[in-house]
Design an enzyme around this catalytic site. Structure first.
Site, PDB file in Angstrom:
ATOM      1  N   HIS A  56      16.530  47.691  94.525  1.00 22.21           N
ATOM      2  CA  HIS A  56      15.222  48.320  94.681  1.00 22.21           C
ATOM      3  C   HIS A  56      15.024  48.878  96.096  1.00 22.21           C
ATOM      4  CE1 HIS A  56      14.374  46.546  90.869  1.00 22.21           C
ATOM      5  NE2 HIS A  56      14.410  45.312  91.326  1.00 22.21           N
ATOM      6  N   HIS A 215      13.289  47.325  86.507  1.00 17.84           N
ATOM      7  CA  HIS A 215      14.624  46.904  86.099  1.00 17.84           C
ATOM      8  C   HIS A 215      15.064  47.625  84.828  1.00 17.84           C
ATOM      9  CE1 HIS A 215      12.755  43.393  88.176  1.00 17.84           C
ATOM     10  NE2 HIS A 215      13.875  43.478  88.855  1.00 17.84           N
TER      11      HIS A 215
END
Length: 330
Positions: A56, A215
């Site tokens: 991320h 995700h």
């Protein structure tokens, strides 16, 4: 799978080594790469620690520095950091004033940070971020997911910690900011976790996933690819409806890329979002645009809106100096 890697099992270690080299003036790696910490700590300040699965970037390590986090714990890609990582980070940056843990609302993250808080010695408070309006709070046992609004919480609480506010005030601030922050995203493509070697999910050439998680979790629905204006409407409408900002109150608007979206498209989305926000009477006082809370190379973006008050506006404007976010004389 085409990626700039040597081997899937060494991606995180080699990436962290490069990150520490590139930003050696600001950060350093903990033992066994368990965490990234500020190179220069502020004595007597409450420590702020966050973390989560890698993939991320720049969240969370990129926000370690003056005016934001004191330490971040990187797990393997899309995998929560372990409790011992978190405890080691807390011990490394502890100044005696206590620690505030800022945690995205995912089951693994919450469980491991809770375990670390129980294992650690000293005064610890936890702030859970759950800003994603794409799913109902009842959809998952843990409630709404924590996504790009995490950046807003980390910045405002980080600025307040730099001012010397105590642990109780910081925890209350983090929870209040989270309560006035909403996000929602859209994916145009999937991403590929190096260890898996194949896309996390498959989208048709003319499909998009509305309300996707960071995700690759499914969102509200899979729909036909549409114009940017229509996508902005699909994201802005549920955010404003859920947040219900007060009349005349100012907001922060974050247009966040998922890693594979060019800035030209993100700025186009700023324009599209602003048209819809103005039509709803929402005033935007501050903007942030770029790839900040990503999902590897996923194409798409999220929109985040935070309702401000005068204190929070001053905290947003306060100096910050991290690898990924910096303004003012920090």
């Amino acid at each position: 799978m085409k990626k700039l890697i040597n081997a899937p099992e060494t991606v995180l270690a080699e990436s962290l080594d490069g990150f520490a080299l590139a930003h050696a003036n600001l950060v350093e790696l903990g033992e066994e790469r368990k965490f990234v910490r500020r190179k220069q700590l502020t004595p007597g300040k409450v420590a702020l620690i966050s973390g989560g699965g890698s993939g991320h970037e720049p969240l969370h390590a990129g926000f370690v520095g003056r005016g934001m986090l004191d330490a971040a714990c990187p797990g393997q890609i899309f995998t929560s950091p372990t409790p011992d990582q978190i405890v080691a980070a807390m011990q490394s940056v502890d100044s005696g004033a206590g620690s505030v843990l800022i945690v995205k609302n995912y089951e693994g993250d919450v469980m491991n940070f809770d375990m670390a808080a129980e294992m650690a010695e000293g005064n610890v408070r936890t702030v859970i971020v759950d800003d994603d309006v794409a799913v109902d709070r009842s959809t998952y046992s843990t409630g709404r997911r924590g996504v790009a609004g995490t950046l807003i919480v980390e910045k405002l609480v980080g600025a307040a910690a730099e001012q010397g506010r105590d642990i109780e005030r910081l925890a209350a601030l983090g929870k209040a900011v989270n309560s006035r922050t909403r996000s929602m995203g859209v994916a145009l493509t999937s991403c590929t976790v190096p260890a898996a070697g194949t896309p996390t999910f498959v989208l048709g050439e003319n499909e998009m996933e509305l309300g996707v998680g960071i995700h690759g979790e499914p969102g509200r629905r899979r729909v036909k690819l549409d114009r940017a204006d229509a996508i902005a409407e699909d994201l802005v409408a549920p955010i404003v409806e859920d947040l219900a900002p007060g009349n005349g109150r100012e907001c922060i608007l974050l247009i966040n890329g998922f890693g594979g979206t060019p800035l030209s498209e993100l700025y186009l989305m700023v324009n599209a979002a602003m048209t819809r926000l103005r039509a709803r009477g929402v005033r935007v006082a501050r903007f942030l645009t770029g790839n900040y809370v990503t999902s590897l190379e996923m194409a798409g973006c999220s929109i985040t809106l935070t309702e401000l008050n005068d204190d929070w506006l001053s905290l947003w404007d306060a100096p910050v100096h991290t690898p990924a976010l910096h303004w003012g004389q920090a």
